[in-house]
Design a protein around this motif. Structure first.
Motif, PDB file in Angstrom:
ATOM      1  N   ALA A 134      72.726  42.422 -48.160  1.00  0.00           N
ATOM      2  CA  ALA A 134      72.751  43.001 -49.504  1.00  0.00           C
ATOM      3  C   ALA A 134      71.449  43.729 -49.805  1.00  0.00           C
ATOM      4  N   LEU A 135      70.341  43.123 -49.423  1.00  0.00           N
ATOM      5  CA  LEU A 135      69.032  43.711 -49.688  1.00  0.00           C
ATOM      6  C   LEU A 135      68.837  44.991 -48.883  1.00  0.00           C
ATOM      7  N   GLU A 136      69.272  44.972 -47.626  1.00  0.00           N
ATOM      8  CA  GLU A 136      69.082  46.149 -46.779  1.00  0.00           C
ATOM      9  C   GLU A 136      69.885  47.349 -47.279  1.00  0.00           C
ATOM     10  N   ARG A 137      71.105  47.098 -47.764  1.00  0.00           N
ATOM     11  CA  ARG A 137      71.961  48.213 -48.175  1.00  0.00           C
ATOM     12  C   ARG A 137      71.687  48.673 -49.605  1.00  0.00           C
ATOM     13  N   HIS A 138      71.390  47.745 -50.498  1.00  0.00           N
ATOM     14  CA  HIS A 138      71.311  48.131 -51.907  1.00  0.00           C
ATOM     15  C   HIS A 138      70.033  47.692 -52.610  1.00  0.00           C
ATOM     16  N   GLY A 139      69.112  47.047 -51.901  1.00  0.00           N
ATOM     17  CA  GLY A 139      67.882  46.605 -52.530  1.00  0.00           C
ATOM     18  C   GLY A 139      66.736  47.572 -52.327  1.00  0.00           C
ATOM     19  N   THR A 140      65.613  47.257 -52.978  1.00  0.00           N
ATOM     20  CA  THR A 140      64.374  48.027 -52.791  1.00  0.00           C
ATOM     21  C   THR A 140      63.246  47.155 -52.253  1.00  0.00           C
ATOM     22  N   LEU A 141      63.349  45.846 -52.408  1.00  0.00           N
ATOM     23  CA  LEU A 141      62.342  44.931 -51.870  1.00  0.00           C
ATOM     24  C   LEU A 141      62.452  44.834 -50.357  1.00  0.00           C
ATOM     25  N   ASN A 142      61.334  44.571 -49.697  1.00  0.00           N
ATOM     26  CA  ASN A 142      61.449  44.214 -48.286  1.00  0.00           C
ATOM     27  C   ASN A 142      61.750  42.725 -48.183  1.00  0.00           C
ATOM     28  N   TRP A 143      62.233  42.308 -47.034  1.00  0.00           N
ATOM     29  CA  TRP A 143      62.708  40.952 -46.833  1.00  0.00           C
ATOM     30  C   TRP A 143      61.603  39.917 -47.071  1.00  0.00           C
ATOM     31  N   ALA A 144      60.411  40.184 -46.598  1.00  0.00           N
ATOM     32  CA  ALA A 144      59.312  39.234 -46.756  1.00  0.00           C
ATOM     33  C   ALA A 144      58.964  39.032 -48.227  1.00  0.00           C
ATOM     34  N   ASP A 145      58.932  40.112 -49.001  1.00  0.00           N
ATOM     35  CA  ASP A 145      58.624  39.996 -50.425  1.00  0.00           C
ATOM     36  C   ASP A 145      59.723  39.241 -51.175  1.00  0.00           C
ATOM     37  N   ALA A 146      60.961  39.422 -50.742  1.00  0.00           N
ATOM     38  CA  ALA A 146      62.065  38.711 -51.388  1.00  0.00           C
ATOM     39  C   ALA A 146      61.959  37.201 -51.157  1.00  0.00           C
TER      40      ALA A 146
END
Length: 519
Positions: A134-146
């Motif tokens: 979900a984050l990769e397709r529609h988010g703006t945060l990077n995974w580590a920050d999330a």
């Protein structure tokens, strides 16, 4: 005798709102909105924090569904990251005991309840893969920050207030069977005591913190193919669980087409397939033919219509598709989010039962789901236990659009109570014109069991009208057991104006608004 009126008002904001079952998690998501993050960013952060601050309901060892509706285009995306039965699972490992043949209300018992608790009950978890996708397709945060807020909470630890101690105490027997689980939740071999001034206020989760830091460094696929995957396989090897490294490596979440149905000038979107979505829409169709016309407010007749629509839809759903009929209540978390652009997310994540399988990995520090519970233990049924397949789930995230734009994101926790609660709440808003605050405080019924439950705050005509056709029990909307589900929602009340509502009778449920003056 004392009479209490419980009220939890809606919150309002033009910057966005996160509604969830825990204040710490909702505030973590709202902080992301204040920093310029979008609804998906906030939903992912909230869900990850929930895995730490309410680990008995949902977590990274579970699975779920997500709907996203774009605030500009109105496009709706649906993501299925549900649990999957292990490829080597053997149905013969779940022998039925006793004389109960089971029906759509109750299934027969399995030997040692191994489909409900312990290593045999574990399915391949999908939460990490789903949130990352979900984050990769529609988010703006990077995974580590999330992951950062959840890591901070894991290092601080579970807050041992009266509610957390109450949740642990209710499952003490099951939690004590697994040494790693007991070490995490039963320090010194006993339930934590919130009133003990000498006892710690938090229970740190160092293993989980290390795992989350590893995920932040190595990426989400490490959970399925890397160092973490190897630790998971090692934790479960020899335990009786069928889950293997191959199951983890082959797991992928699925983007699917949402179900769409018009209702009273609204466009309702739901998850398809093995979710509560088809059952919800079936009940909604039935309700339109049964609900009395011209009523300004719900009545005994409308409550009877709700009961009939829900029971008929459940009979169809459970007869044709099967589902979990064991009385062990599902425990789930739902997150509803709207951001400043009007984009909405409705995300439900679950471990299934309270504390899932009650199994914590010694090398990983998180709870695994008990997904096998969602299968019918009887052979030859539509939803029988089988390897490599998904079970039928109760989760039912919804998004409603008006004039092509997202207007309401809503969902609930509560197992089989979920779509009955949502049917009434959606009808209260769309058919009776209630605000979220009015709808959430209005008494409901539950028709997901043989006896119809009627909220004691309801008018006597509700119980008497329903009792003409079904047995009725008048009951309070209590904290425990949960009798009418735990919903959360966000709504667009005017262009650029939003409201959020949390469940009034759950002490930690909270709608957090992004501050108008935030940077």
């Amino acid at each position: 005798m004392q009479n209490w009126t419980i009220q939890k008002p809606s919150v309002r904001s033009s910057r966005g709102i996160v509604s969830a079952q825990n204040r710490h998690a909702a505030e973590a998501g709202a902080a992301i909105l204040e920093q310029g993050g979008n609804a998906v960013d906030a939903a992912v952060v909230t869900t990850l924090v929930l895995s730490v601050v309410e680990p008995w309901l949902s977590g990274i060892g579970g699975g779920g569904f997500m709907l996203r509706a774009d605030g500009v285009t109105g496009e709706v995306n649906a993501l299925d990251f549900g649990v999957i039965a292990p490829l080597d699972l053997n149905p013969d490992d779940y022998p039925i005991v006793g004389e109960n043949d089971g029906d759509w209300f109750s299934w027969p018992e399995v030997q040692d309840n191994r489909n409900i608790s312990g290593p045999h009950s574990i399915c391949t978890p999908g939460t990490i893969a789903g949130l990352a996708e979900a984050l990769e397709r529609h988010g703006t945060l990077n995974w580590a920050d999330a992951l950062a807020p959840a890591i901070e909470w894991a290092e601080r630890g579970l807050e041992l207030d009266w509610f957390a101690c109450f949740a642990i105490a209710n499952e003490e027997a099951g939690l004590s069977r697994c040494p790693a689980t007991a070490n995490l939740f039963l320090p010194g071999g006993r339930v934590p005591r919130a009133g003990d001034s000498a006892a710690p206020r938090h229970a740190p989760m160092p293993q989980k913190a290390r795992l989350l830091r590893r995920l932040a460094q190595a990426g989400a696929r490490d959970f399925y193919e890397g160092e973490i995957a190897a630790k998971i396989a090692s934790d479960l090897s020899g335990s009786g669980s069928a889950l293997s490294a191959k199951d983890l490596a082959e797991y992928r979440p699925d983007w699917v087409e949402s179900l769409a149905q018009p209702h009273a000038g609204w466009d309702i979107r739901a998850m398809p397939g093995l979710s509560g979505g088809p059952g919800f829409l079936d009940a909604l169709n039935r309700l339109q033919a049964l609900r009395p016309a011209g009523r300004a407010a719900p009545s005994g007749a409308s409550a009877a219509a709700f009961a009939s629509a829900i029971r008929d839809a459940y009979r169809e759903r459970l007869g044709r598709a099967g589902h979990a009929g064991h009385p062990d209540a599902d425990c789930t978390s739902h997150v509803s989010v709207v951001d400043a652009s009007g984009t909405m997310v409705s995300l439900t994540n679950t471990l299934l039962s309270r504390f899932g399988s009650r199994v914590v990995g010694e090398n990983t520090g998180f709870l695994f789901n008990n997904g096998v519970m969602w299968f019918d233990p009887r052979p030859g049924q539509p939803n029988s236990i089988a390897p490599g397949v998904k079970p039928l789930a109760n989760m039912c995230p919804l998004i409603l659009l008006r004039d092509g734009r997202p207007a309401l994101a809503i969902g609930a926790a509560g197992g089989r109570q979920i779509f009955p609660a949502l049917l009434q709440l959606v009808s209260f808003v769309t058919d009776y014109g209630m605000t979220l605050e009015e709808a959430f405080h209005y008494p409901r019924i539950d028709a997901s069991s043989p006896t119809i439950l009627v909220d004691s705050r309801d008018g006597m005509d509700v119980a008497s009208t329903i009792a003409r056709d079904w047995p009725v029990r008048i009951i309070d909307n209590t904290l425990y057991p949960v009798n009418f589900a735990i919903p959360s929602a966000v709504m667009c009340t005017a262009p650029g104006e939003f409201s959020g509502q949390a469940h009034p009778y759950q002490p930690w449920a909270y709608a957090a608004a992004a501050r108008e003056d935030a940077g």
